[in-house]
Motif scaffolding. Structure first.
Motif, PDB file in Angstrom:
ATOM      1  N   VAL A  23       0.836  -1.515  -0.098  1.00 59.73           N
ATOM      2  CA  VAL A  23       0.149   0.009   0.023  1.00 59.73           C
ATOM      3  C   VAL A  23       0.645   1.528   0.522  1.00 59.73           C
ATOM      4  CG1 VAL A  23      -1.568  -1.248   1.003  1.00 59.73           C
ATOM      5  CG2 VAL A  23      -0.246  -0.069   2.413  1.00 59.73           C
ATOM      6  N   ALA A  24       0.256   2.263  -0.356  1.00 61.68           N
ATOM      7  CA  ALA A  24       1.414   3.411  -0.586  1.00 61.68           C
ATOM      8  C   ALA A  24       1.110   4.605   0.598  1.00 61.68           C
ATOM      9  CB  ALA A  24       0.467   4.274  -1.415  1.00 61.68           C
ATOM     10  N   GLU A  25       0.204   3.678   1.619  1.00 61.00           N
ATOM     11  CA  GLU A  25      -0.304   4.207   2.928  1.00 61.00           C
ATOM     12  C   GLU A  25      -0.283   3.974   4.098  1.00 61.00           C
ATOM     13  OE1 GLU A  25      -0.265   7.859   3.006  1.00 61.00           O
ATOM     14  OE2 GLU A  25       0.360   8.405   1.268  1.00 61.00           O
ATOM     15  N   PRO A  26       0.288   3.763   4.792  1.00 56.74           N
ATOM     16  CA  PRO A  26      -0.251   3.020   6.159  1.00 56.74           C
ATOM     17  C   PRO A  26      -0.742   2.634   6.736  1.00 56.74           C
ATOM     18  CG  PRO A  26       1.115   4.845   7.107  1.00 56.74           C
ATOM     19  CD  PRO A  26       0.555   5.206   5.608  1.00 56.74           C
ATOM     20  N   ASN A  27      -1.372   1.678   6.931  1.00 58.39           N
ATOM     21  CA  ASN A  27      -3.111   1.153   7.913  1.00 58.39           C
ATOM     22  C   ASN A  27      -2.255   0.784   9.260  1.00 58.39           C
ATOM     23  OD1 ASN A  27      -4.681   0.352   8.446  1.00 58.39           O
ATOM     24  ND2 ASN A  27      -5.798  -1.740   7.554  1.00 58.39           N
ATOM     25  N   LEU A  28      -3.530   1.911   9.683  1.00 58.07           N
ATOM     26  CA  LEU A  28      -2.794   2.378  11.317  1.00 58.07           C
ATOM     27  C   LEU A  28      -4.424   1.948  11.903  1.00 58.07           C
ATOM     28  CD1 LEU A  28      -0.960   5.810  10.855  1.00 58.07           C
ATOM     29  CD2 LEU A  28      -0.117   3.454  11.395  1.00 58.07           C
ATOM     30  N   TYR A  29      -5.049   1.628  11.330  1.00 66.20           N
ATOM     31  CA  TYR A  29      -6.392   0.973  11.811  1.00 66.20           C
ATOM     32  C   TYR A  29      -6.907   2.278  13.080  1.00 66.20           C
ATOM     33  CZ  TYR A  29      -5.368  -3.352  10.354  1.00 66.20           C
ATOM     34  OH  TYR A  29      -5.626  -4.998   9.831  1.00 66.20           O
ATOM     35  N   ARG A  30      -7.434   2.999  12.418  1.00 68.04           N
ATOM     36  CA  ARG A  30      -7.169   4.410  13.422  1.00 68.04           C
ATOM     37  C   ARG A  30      -8.707   4.203  14.322  1.00 68.04           C
ATOM     38  NH1 ARG A  30      -3.408   6.361  15.155  1.00 68.04           N
ATOM     39  NH2 ARG A  30      -1.676   7.886  13.974  1.00 68.04           N
ATOM     40  N   PRO A 186      16.580 -19.667  12.284  1.00 68.72           N
ATOM     41  CA  PRO A 186      16.257 -17.937  12.680  1.00 68.72           C
ATOM     42  C   PRO A 186      14.497 -17.302  13.762  1.00 68.72           C
ATOM     43  CG  PRO A 186      15.478 -18.498  10.154  1.00 68.72           C
ATOM     44  CD  PRO A 186      16.146 -19.149  11.022  1.00 68.72           C
ATOM     45  N   ARG A 187      14.769 -16.904  14.393  1.00 68.93           N
ATOM     46  CA  ARG A 187      13.670 -16.978  15.028  1.00 68.93           C
ATOM     47  C   ARG A 187      12.822 -15.194  15.003  1.00 68.93           C
ATOM     48  NH1 ARG A 187      15.305 -17.671  19.721  1.00 68.93           N
ATOM     49  NH2 ARG A 187      15.932 -15.634  20.520  1.00 68.93           N
ATOM     50  N   CYS A 188      11.702 -15.344  13.942  1.00 71.03           N
ATOM     51  CA  CYS A 188      11.971 -13.747  13.745  1.00 71.03           C
ATOM     52  C   CYS A 188       9.876 -13.739  14.355  1.00 71.03           C
ATOM     53  CB  CYS A 188      10.955 -14.478  11.988  1.00 71.03           C
ATOM     54  SG  CYS A 188      12.063 -15.138  10.842  1.00 71.03           S
ATOM     55  N   HIS A 189      10.380 -12.480  15.150  1.00 68.68           N
ATOM     56  CA  HIS A 189      10.059 -12.010  16.178  1.00 68.68           C
ATOM     57  C   HIS A 189       9.327 -10.679  15.368  1.00 68.68           C
ATOM     58  CE1 HIS A 189      12.763 -12.688  20.170  1.00 68.68           C
ATOM     59  NE2 HIS A 189      12.773 -13.390  18.898  1.00 68.68           N
ATOM     60  N   LEU A 190       7.798 -11.300  14.547  1.00 67.44           N
ATOM     61  CA  LEU A 190       6.962 -10.496  14.179  1.00 67.44           C
ATOM     62  C   LEU A 190       7.060  -9.321  15.579  1.00 67.44           C
ATOM     63  CD1 LEU A 190       4.810 -13.273  13.176  1.00 67.44           C
ATOM     64  CD2 LEU A 190       6.933 -11.312  11.714  1.00 67.44           C
ATOM     65  N   GLU A 191       6.807  -8.217  15.068  1.00 67.48           N
ATOM     66  CA  GLU A 191       6.949  -7.089  16.171  1.00 67.48           C
ATOM     67  C   GLU A 191       5.791  -6.313  15.529  1.00 67.48           C
ATOM     68  OE1 GLU A 191       9.206  -3.444  18.448  1.00 67.48           O
ATOM     69  OE2 GLU A 191       9.653  -3.945  16.401  1.00 67.48           O
ATOM     70  N   ASP A 192       5.030  -6.481  17.072  1.00 69.69           N
ATOM     71  CA  ASP A 192       3.659  -5.274  16.828  1.00 69.69           C
ATOM     72  C   ASP A 192       2.810  -6.227  16.138  1.00 69.69           C
ATOM     73  OD1 ASP A 192       2.043  -3.441  17.925  1.00 69.69           O
ATOM     74  OD2 ASP A 192       2.848  -1.970  15.555  1.00 69.69           O
ATOM     75  N   ILE A 193       2.498  -7.240  15.858  1.00 69.85           N
ATOM     76  CA  ILE A 193       1.351  -7.737  15.799  1.00 69.85           C
ATOM     77  C   ILE A 193       0.080  -7.743  15.369  1.00 69.85           C
ATOM     78  CG2 ILE A 193       1.309 -10.016  16.812  1.00 69.85           C
ATOM     79  CD1 ILE A 193       1.343 -12.077  14.210  1.00 69.85           C
ATOM     80  N   THR A 194      -0.394  -7.168  16.951  1.00 74.19           N
ATOM     81  CA  THR A 194      -1.703  -7.186  17.684  1.00 74.19           C
ATOM     82  C   THR A 194      -2.447  -5.717  16.932  1.00 74.19           C
ATOM     83  OG1 THR A 194      -0.589  -6.233  19.309  1.00 74.19           O
ATOM     84  CG2 THR A 194      -2.138  -8.417  19.120  1.00 74.19           C
ATOM     85  N   ARG A 195      -1.065  -5.051  15.597  1.00 72.12           N
ATOM     86  CA  ARG A 195      -1.813  -3.800  15.551  1.00 72.12           C
ATOM     87  C   ARG A 195      -1.112  -3.491  13.513  1.00 72.12           C
ATOM     88  NH1 ARG A 195       0.568   1.302  17.670  1.00 72.12           N
ATOM     89  NH2 ARG A 195       2.583   0.742  17.790  1.00 72.12           N
ATOM     90  N   ALA A 196      -1.068  -4.838  13.565  1.00 72.31           N
ATOM     91  CA  ALA A 196       0.054  -5.367  11.892  1.00 72.31           C
ATOM     92  C   ALA A 196      -1.148  -5.248  10.499  1.00 72.31           C
ATOM     93  CB  ALA A 196       0.798  -6.085  11.763  1.00 72.31           C
ATOM     94  N   ASP A 197      -1.053  -5.630  10.083  1.00 72.41           N
ATOM     95  CA  ASP A 197      -2.443  -5.808   8.515  1.00 72.41           C
ATOM     96  C   ASP A 197      -2.272  -7.442   7.990  1.00 72.41           C
ATOM     97  OD1 ASP A 197      -3.723  -6.344   5.814  1.00 72.41           O
ATOM     98  OD2 ASP A 197      -2.831  -4.764   5.349  1.00 72.41           O
ATOM     99  N   PHE A 198      -3.060  -8.076   9.204  1.00 76.67           N
ATOM    100  CA  PHE A 198      -2.809  -9.308   9.564  1.00 76.67           C
ATOM    101  C   PHE A 198      -2.975 -10.078   7.797  1.00 76.67           C
ATOM    102  CE2 PHE A 198      -3.152 -14.013  10.282  1.00 76.67           C
ATOM    103  CZ  PHE A 198      -2.680 -14.047  10.924  1.00 76.67           C
ATOM    104  N   TYR A 199      -3.768 -10.811   6.781  1.00 74.48           N
ATOM    105  CA  TYR A 199      -3.934 -10.741   5.610  1.00 74.48           C
ATOM    106  C   TYR A 199      -2.959 -10.034   4.194  1.00 74.48           C
ATOM    107  CZ  TYR A 199      -6.704 -14.211   8.333  1.00 74.48           C
ATOM    108  OH  TYR A 199      -7.048 -15.190   8.771  1.00 74.48           O
ATOM    109  N   GLY A 200      -2.827  -8.447   4.735  1.00 74.79           N
ATOM    110  CA  GLY A 200      -2.473  -7.610   3.778  1.00 74.79           C
ATOM    111  C   GLY A 200      -0.907  -8.024   3.965  1.00 74.79           C
ATOM    112  N   PHE A 201      -0.658  -8.268   5.019  1.00 74.95           N
ATOM    113  CA  PHE A 201       1.088  -8.324   4.895  1.00 74.95           C
ATOM    114  C   PHE A 201       1.369  -8.763   5.904  1.00 74.95           C
ATOM    115  CE2 PHE A 201       4.599  -7.683   7.494  1.00 74.95           C
ATOM    116  CZ  PHE A 201       5.861  -7.029   6.325  1.00 74.95           C
TER     117      PHE A 201
END
Length: 467
Positions: A23-30, A186-201
């Motif tokens: 996306v061009a603009e962030p999805n911040l779930y406002r 590698p253990r990948c730390h998906l930081e801030d997952i509860t504010r992330a676009d789950f299916y889009g990112f």
């Protein structure tokens, strides 16, 4: 395409494939996180199946996330606490791994000294900077797995990293390749997952990670990080805050096996323990914790809490020794000068202590009435009372019996002359305007005064009166 699921033995659609939405603009779930008000909990009434793995376990981050929130631990303190962790986790390794920094010479010394102990559990893992030299150093130490940061919300990607989603994915994948090149998991730390676009990112990104893992022939761990404590355990809550939805989605749509899936939560909204248990229930094998919950801001998931959550859900401690929890708490207090809030469950000074006389009366008759379980057996801590204006004669009698280990026939009762004299004294103290509870030293001094220096027992109190 239809495929038979190995988990459900049912035909399921396997054609779900989510593509990265650059996306061009962030999805911040406002609508949920407007920042000026309390974050909202949205429901979409979608349910996912509960799917607890055959084996679940605890991982520890006391020497990484926990250590970020205190003065740096000494090498000796790290080694001592690591030994206590191993003792607590037991022979079957319910506390499976412990995560260490590996930045400085002191960090490396602590790792080497812990490795020299030859303990099977917890396995030592690390957290490093995402560069090739650090991967080589970890490999040289004989570390099998290391954590790397892969922040996944647009708050981090757009606002902190100043990247697009595609740029972030490409950057992360290059780092993960470096780990594979070094032969490190590698253990990948998906930081801030509860504010992330789950299916889009998140899902398309993790799909690319899993593809890279399959190509390298090396497994990869996925740690879902509820960095701000926004996770919600309730059924039918909408993403991105749904813990069941996150765990289900990472398994079902991103292909992450349970044994490579881990939950890491924070306690900003008092939900860290419940969220961690929910992650277990919905398919994550591992929950990441720290001793006493020490960590960023309000802290991490308390490791001692998950010991008892495990026992509650599995019906067994499976070799864990919970009395070590009390040893760990005392070590933090006595050796590290850490003040544990007195009301903290399992480890706080007052967690199984009552101030109410009516409760003390119940404890004297049967401690099960007012004690959560046999704390003497499971935590090596007998229930106690604090003497104050509400303690009454029952509270004073219980205090004396507990502190002087009087049991059976030697126990004194609430009508004992010593107890009645002590109650008179306590009542006078509060009649004069005292507002705080009485200290152990004050009570002991008064007992010595009233008994002429003799240790309280029935032989010098009630039995003397009976003669």
């Amino acid at each position: 395409m239809l495929e038979t699921s190995e988990k459900t033995n049912l035909l399921e659609q396997a054609s779900y494939k989510y593509s990265l939405q650059d996306v061009a603009e962030p999805n911040l779930y406002r609508d949920i996180y407007d920042y000026e008000s309390v974050p909202k909990v949205a429901f979409n009434h979608r349910r996912v199946p509960m799917n607890m793995p055959t084996d679940v376990w605890i991982t520890d981050t006391s020497f990484r996330d926990g250590q970020q929130s205190m003065a740096p631990y000494s090498v000796k303190q790290i080694v001592d606490l690591y030994k206590l962790l191993s003792k607590l986790g037991g022979p079957y390794g319910i506390i499976r791994q412990s995560e260490f920094f590996a930045y400085t010479k002191k960090d490396v010394e602590a790792i080497e000294k812990c490795m020299d102990l030859g303990l099977k559990f917890p396995e030592i893992t690390t957290w490093i900077r995402a560069n090739k030299e650090d991967f080589k150093m970890v490999k040289k130490l004989g570390i099998r797995e290391t954590g790397i940061l892969v922040s996944c919300s647009d708050y981090h990607i757009f606002k902190k990293m100043k990247m697009t989603r595609r740029q972030a994915v490409d950057y992360y994948l290059e780092t993960i390749r470096s780990a594979f090149d070094a032969g490190v998991v590698p253990r990948c730390h998906l930081e801030d997952i509860t504010r992330a676009d789950f299916y889009g990112f998140v899902v398309p990104f993790v799909n690319e990670i899993m593809d890279l893992s399959n190509e390298a022939g090396i497994p990869v761990k996925i740690r879902a990080c509820d960095t701000m404590g926004y996770g919600i355990p309730f059924s039918e809550v909408a993403l991105p805050r749904s813990v069941p939805g996150i765990i289900y989605g990472l398994q079902h749509y991103a292909g992450v096996p349970s044994e490579y899936l881990e939950w890491h939560g924070h306690n900003d909204f008092y939900k860290s323990v419940t969220n961690a248990s929910t992650a277990w229930l919905y398919g994550a094998c591992a929950v990441n914790c720290s001793m006493l919950g020490i960590g960023e801001r309000t802290g991490n998931v308390p490791l001692e809490a998950m010991v008892f959550e495990y026992a509650s859900l599995r019906g067994s401690l499976d070799g864990m020794d919970p009395t070590v929890i009390t040893e760990i708490a005392r070590y933090f207090q006595d050796e590290m000068g850490y003040d544990i809030p007195p009301m903290t469950p399992f480890v706080g000074e007052n967690f199984n202590v009552t101030r109410a006389g009516i409760h003390a009366d119940g404890l004297m008759k049967d401690e099960e009435i007012y004690n959560i379980f046999n704390t003497k057996k499971l935590l090596n801590r007998a229930p106690g009372v604090v003497i104050s204006k509400t303690s009454g004669a029952s509270g004073i009698a219980y205090w004396i019996n507990e502190h002087f280990a009087l049991e059976g026939e030697d126990e004194i009762q609430k009508d004992d002359p010593l107890v009645l004299k002590m109650k008179e004294w306590v009542d006078e103290m509060y009649a004069d305007g005292r507002t705080t509870s009485l200290s152990k030293g004050e009570i002991m001094d008064k007992i010595r005064e009233l008994t002429g220096g003799q240790m309280p027992s029935k032989s010098v109190t009630a039995r003397e009166e009976q003669k």
